[in-house]
Design a protein around this motif. Structure first.
Motif, PDB file in Angstrom:
ATOM      1  N   ARG A 360      -0.933  -1.039  -8.591  1.00 16.22           N
ATOM      2  CA  ARG A 360      -0.384  -1.848  -7.428  1.00 16.22           C
ATOM      3  C   ARG A 360      -0.001  -0.971  -6.197  1.00 16.22           C
ATOM      4  NH1 ARG A 360       4.820  -1.423  -6.395  1.00 16.22           N
ATOM      5  NH2 ARG A 360       5.380  -0.739  -8.151  1.00 16.22           N
ATOM      6  N   LEU A 361       0.598   0.364  -6.484  1.00 21.83           N
ATOM      7  CA  LEU A 361       0.716   1.378  -5.533  1.00 21.83           C
ATOM      8  C   LEU A 361      -0.376   1.799  -4.794  1.00 21.83           C
ATOM      9  CD1 LEU A 361       3.249   3.403  -7.355  1.00 21.83           C
ATOM     10  CD2 LEU A 361       3.888   1.754  -5.437  1.00 21.83           C
ATOM     11  N   ASN A 362      -1.759   1.974  -5.328  1.00 16.75           N
ATOM     12  CA  ASN A 362      -2.808   2.283  -4.784  1.00 16.75           C
ATOM     13  C   ASN A 362      -3.330   1.142  -3.768  1.00 16.75           C
ATOM     14  OD1 ASN A 362      -3.376   4.918  -5.680  1.00 16.75           O
ATOM     15  ND2 ASN A 362      -3.896   4.004  -7.774  1.00 16.75           N
ATOM     16  N   ARG A 363      -3.242  -0.017  -3.986  1.00 13.82           N
ATOM     17  CA  ARG A 363      -3.758  -1.058  -3.088  1.00 13.82           C
ATOM     18  C   ARG A 363      -2.810  -1.032  -1.972  1.00 13.82           C
ATOM     19  NH1 ARG A 363      -4.021  -4.451  -8.067  1.00 13.82           N
ATOM     20  NH2 ARG A 363      -1.775  -5.329  -7.354  1.00 13.82           N
ATOM     21  N   ARG A 364      -1.502  -0.973  -2.284  1.00 13.37           N
ATOM     22  CA  ARG A 364      -0.689  -0.939  -1.199  1.00 13.37           C
ATOM     23  C   ARG A 364      -0.954   0.187  -0.023  1.00 13.37           C
ATOM     24  NH1 ARG A 364       5.891  -0.268  -0.823  1.00 13.37           N
ATOM     25  NH2 ARG A 364       6.014  -0.636   1.184  1.00 13.37           N
ATOM     26  N   LEU A 365      -1.080   1.295  -0.558  1.00 16.60           N
ATOM     27  CA  LEU A 365      -1.233   2.383   0.284  1.00 16.60           C
ATOM     28  C   LEU A 365      -2.829   2.446   0.899  1.00 16.60           C
ATOM     29  CD1 LEU A 365      -0.067   5.479  -2.002  1.00 16.60           C
ATOM     30  CD2 LEU A 365       1.086   4.121  -0.141  1.00 16.60           C
ATOM     31  N   ALA A 366      -3.683   1.836   0.166  1.00 18.07           N
ATOM     32  CA  ALA A 366      -4.986   1.556   0.634  1.00 18.07           C
ATOM     33  C   ALA A 366      -5.064   0.463   1.804  1.00 18.07           C
ATOM     34  CB  ALA A 366      -6.054   1.525  -0.159  1.00 18.07           C
ATOM     35  N   ASP A 367      -4.308  -0.437   1.754  1.00 17.73           N
ATOM     36  CA  ASP A 367      -4.121  -1.490   2.704  1.00 17.73           C
ATOM     37  C   ASP A 367      -3.566  -1.042   4.028  1.00 17.73           C
ATOM     38  OD1 ASP A 367      -5.424  -3.160   0.878  1.00 17.73           O
ATOM     39  OD2 ASP A 367      -3.562  -4.189   0.341  1.00 17.73           O
ATOM     40  N   ASP A 368      -2.633  -0.069   3.798  1.00 11.00           N
ATOM     41  CA  ASP A 368      -2.084   0.280   5.202  1.00 11.00           C
ATOM     42  C   ASP A 368      -1.531   1.396   5.084  1.00 11.00           C
ATOM     43  OD1 ASP A 368      -0.712   0.181   7.790  1.00 11.00           O
ATOM     44  OD2 ASP A 368       0.753  -1.367   7.512  1.00 11.00           O
ATOM     45  N   TRP A 369      -2.092   2.585   5.020  1.00 12.74           N
ATOM     46  CA  TRP A 369      -1.457   3.783   4.799  1.00 12.74           C
ATOM     47  C   TRP A 369      -0.638   4.350   6.132  1.00 12.74           C
ATOM     48  CZ3 TRP A 369       0.153   7.792   2.200  1.00 12.74           C
ATOM     49  CH2 TRP A 369       0.125   8.945   2.513  1.00 12.74           C
ATOM     50  N   ASP A 370      -1.432   4.262   7.277  1.00  7.83           N
ATOM     51  CA  ASP A 370      -0.655   4.758   8.429  1.00  7.83           C
ATOM     52  C   ASP A 370       0.714   3.794   8.540  1.00  7.83           C
ATOM     53  OD1 ASP A 370      -2.596   6.337   9.237  1.00  7.83           O
ATOM     54  OD2 ASP A 370      -3.544   5.195  10.336  1.00  7.83           O
ATOM     55  N   GLY A 371       0.751   2.508   8.163  1.00  2.00           N
ATOM     56  CA  GLY A 371       2.047   1.769   8.460  1.00  2.00           C
ATOM     57  C   GLY A 371       2.982   2.164   7.237  1.00  2.00           C
ATOM     58  N   PHE A 372       2.433   2.699   6.164  1.00  4.47           N
ATOM     59  CA  PHE A 372       3.438   3.209   5.352  1.00  4.47           C
ATOM     60  C   PHE A 372       4.019   4.516   5.444  1.00  4.47           C
ATOM     61  CE2 PHE A 372       3.876   6.038   1.480  1.00  4.47           C
ATOM     62  CZ  PHE A 372       4.992   5.320   0.881  1.00  4.47           C
ATOM     63  N   ALA A 373       3.161   5.482   5.847  1.00  5.13           N
ATOM     64  CA  ALA A 373       3.042   6.760   6.321  1.00  5.13           C
ATOM     65  C   ALA A 373       4.323   6.881   7.785  1.00  5.13           C
ATOM     66  CB  ALA A 373       2.236   7.485   6.395  1.00  5.13           C
ATOM     67  N   ALA A 374       4.185   5.928   8.564  1.00  5.04           N
ATOM     68  CA  ALA A 374       4.756   6.149   9.813  1.00  5.04           C
ATOM     69  C   ALA A 374       6.301   6.606   9.719  1.00  5.04           C
ATOM     70  CB  ALA A 374       4.839   4.882  10.714  1.00  5.04           C
ATOM     71  N   PRO A 375       7.227   5.780   8.989  1.00  8.54           N
ATOM     72  CA  PRO A 375       8.564   5.907   9.001  1.00  8.54           C
ATOM     73  C   PRO A 375       8.663   7.266   8.355  1.00  8.54           C
ATOM     74  CG  PRO A 375       8.180   4.146   7.339  1.00  8.54           C
ATOM     75  CD  PRO A 375       6.790   4.634   8.320  1.00  8.54           C
ATOM     76  N   LEU A 376       7.996   7.778   7.502  1.00 11.57           N
ATOM     77  CA  LEU A 376       8.107   9.010   6.716  1.00 11.57           C
ATOM     78  C   LEU A 376       7.814  10.158   7.794  1.00 11.57           C
ATOM     79  CD1 LEU A 376       6.485   8.006   3.212  1.00 11.57           C
ATOM     80  CD2 LEU A 376       8.887   8.483   3.816  1.00 11.57           C
ATOM     81  N   ARG A 377       6.513  10.098   8.322  1.00 12.85           N
ATOM     82  CA  ARG A 377       6.366  10.903   9.372  1.00 12.85           C
ATOM     83  C   ARG A 377       7.405  11.152  10.395  1.00 12.85           C
ATOM     84  NH1 ARG A 377       0.242   8.567   9.838  1.00 12.85           N
ATOM     85  NH2 ARG A 377      -0.690   9.628   8.058  1.00 12.85           N
ATOM     86  N   GLU A 378       8.155  10.023  10.814  1.00 11.56           N
ATOM     87  CA  GLU A 378       9.370   9.891  11.689  1.00 11.56           C
ATOM     88  C   GLU A 378      10.316  10.893  11.246  1.00 11.56           C
ATOM     89  OE1 GLU A 378      12.270   7.079  14.350  1.00 11.56           O
ATOM     90  OE2 GLU A 378      10.353   6.261  13.194  1.00 11.56           O
ATOM     91  N   ALA A 379      10.538  10.808   9.963  1.00  9.03           N
ATOM     92  CA  ALA A 379      11.661  11.385   9.337  1.00  9.03           C
ATOM     93  C   ALA A 379      11.499  12.903   8.946  1.00  9.03           C
ATOM     94  CB  ALA A 379      12.283  10.619   7.940  1.00  9.03           C
ATOM     95  N   MET A 380      10.233  13.352   8.820  1.00 12.51           N
ATOM     96  CA  MET A 380       9.551  14.743   8.554  1.00 12.51           C
ATOM     97  C   MET A 380       9.434  15.659   9.806  1.00 12.51           C
ATOM     98  SD  MET A 380       6.036  15.431   6.471  1.00 12.51           S
ATOM     99  CE  MET A 380       5.044  14.900   7.806  1.00 12.51           C
ATOM    100  N   LEU A 381       9.995  16.520   9.519  1.00 15.11           N
ATOM    101  CA  LEU A 381      10.080  17.721  10.731  1.00 15.11           C
ATOM    102  C   LEU A 381       8.650  18.421  10.154  1.00 15.11           C
ATOM    103  CD1 LEU A 381      13.525  19.289  11.072  1.00 15.11           C
ATOM    104  CD2 LEU A 381      12.337  17.527  12.619  1.00 15.11           C
TER     105      LEU A 381
END
Length: 443
Positions: A360-381
């Protein structure tokens, strides 16, 4: 009297004054935040104010000033003299302070008969007083002697049966920071306090990632408050040990808010994720080879390690491929013994990913990796944004700086994920086959 209404010196409380007064509005809830701590004061000097600060909080109570031999010389004796006019005031100098089950039991026995305790730094004294008064229903306030975050959190870090536990207790009635006292503490303690708060970025990324993957609770309030001072603190890190009151005030405000994170969120997740797990592993497993470094010093180094890992994962163009969690029980028994291994297996089992979840997690990440990562990248220095200020402040930057054996450090980076049930970048990396090569390359 609130910090904002102090009649003596200039307040350096900033947004904390608004919190104490009940005037800060959380942009998420649109409601004012209420603190269980009645007063938090940050001033250049509190000399002469002590009785005025304590009297309204513990009115009519018999008071006991609790300090160790070092903090008595720094502030405890002055505080005791200042509070004597209030009436029933005595002092207790704790010869061998230790925040453990045994140490807290000793403190409770030694302080019995006094209705309220006034702790005078350090983190050990403060946490011990916090836990002792929680257990027997007494009040306490604290005058810190270093700019740590432990003073405003309602949790205590207690050693129990060889394992450090974060135990929910209660909050102080008042927390009073005298910046001149803090400026005079050993530079090592100031550096350690700074190293301990740079983990905002790694803790936020870990906690938000857990929320996005598993819908665990996530509350952004502490990060909104930390943003008032984080950039300024990083920019002026090199001035922290130079006697700059303004820089030290920024560190104190951030440390205060880091401690309040548990109050805002109901959990320690906001400031304690994988970087803290690894630091606790150093304390738990180094044994006689422990270099004598403090928790804050260790968290600074482990934060850099986690930042490197998070930046590697989230900087990739494609998502990691998650596999079902494998718990190396045999390896854990060999390294840490059967009892500890059993605890680690239990903790990991609570967050383990099975085959269906991995799919389930792999499907979600593959479908929209940039969308998933965007808020994390914003919080990350970026890693460099942490390394530069830490170097400027004179902090340790790697395991060798801490005096740790590199092989031991690699071991606990590999095994740290098994000590708590919080899902972090360590879990994502290990379940994706990325952790082992990362450890080999970076640790």
């Amino acid at each position: 009297m609130t910090a904002a209404a102090s009649q003596h010196g200039k307040s350096y409380g900033g947004v904390i004054d608004e919190l104490v007064a009940g005037e800060w509005i959380d942009p998420q809830t649109k409601a004012p935040v209420q603190l269980p701590i009645e007063n938090i004061v940050i001033e250049a000097s509190l000399d002469g104010e002590e009785a005025d600060l304590i009297a309204p909080l513990h009115r009519g109570k018999s008071l006991l000033v609790v300090c160790d031999e070092i903090t008595r010389d720094v502030l405890g004796e002055r505080l005791f003299r200042a509070l004597k006019p209030l009436g029933q005031v005595e002092e207790f100098i704790w010869k061998k302070p230790r925040c453990s089950d045994e140490g807290v039991a000793e403190l409770m026995a030694e302080t019995r008969g006094h209705e309220a305790l006034i702790a005078v730094g350090s983190g050990t004294v403060s946490d011990s007083v916090k836990y002792a008064t929680f257990q027997d229903g007494r009040e306490y306030s604290v005058f810190p002697t270093s700019p740590m975050n432990a003073y405003t959190t309602p949790t205590a870090s207690v050693s129990s049966a060889g394992m450090k536990k974060s135990i929910t207790c209660h909050s102080a009635k008042g927390v009073f920071f005298d910046l001149e006292i803090l400026a005079g503490c050993p530079k090592r303690l100031i550096r350690a306090a700074f190293a301990d708060v740079v983990c905002r970025t790694t803790a936020q990324v870990d906690w938000l990632m857990s929320h996005l993957l598993f819908d665990t609770v996530y509350t952004p309030t502490p990060y909104t408050l930390l943003a008032y001072d984080e950039e300024g603190l990083l920019d002026h890190a090199g001035q922290l040990t130079s006697g700059s009151i303004d820089s030290l005030a920024m560190l104190t405000r951030i440390s205060t808010i880091m401690g309040l994170g548990t109050i805002f969120t109901g959990t320690t997740h906001s400031g304690s994720m994988a970087e803290h797990m690894i630091s606790h592993c150093i304390d738990m497993f180094a044994g006689a080879d422990h270099p004598g470094t403090s928790h804050g010093e260790q968290v600074g180094v482990t934060t850099l390690t986690l930042s490197a890992l998070q930046n590697q994962i989230l900087g990739a163009a494609s998502p990691p491929e998650i596999r079902p969690t494998e718990i190396p029980e045999t390896r854990l028994k060999q390294r840490y013994g059967s009892d500890m291994a059993a605890l680690m297996v239990e903790q990991t089992g609570k967050k383990a990913v099975d085959g269906a979840a991995a799919e389930r997690l792999n499907r979600r990440l593959a479908d929209d990796w940039d969308g998933f990562a965007a808020p994390l990248r914003e919080a990350m220095l970026p890693l460099a944004r942490l390394e530069g200020p830490m170097a400027a402040a004179g902090c340790q930057l790697n395991a060798a700086d801490l005096g740790l054996d590199p092989e031991f450090y690699r071991q606990i980076i590999s095994d740290g994920r098994f000590t708590r049930d919080r899902f972090t970048a360590l879990d994502l990396a290990d379940d994706s086959g990325l952790l082992s090569p990362f450890v080999s390359a970076h640790c």
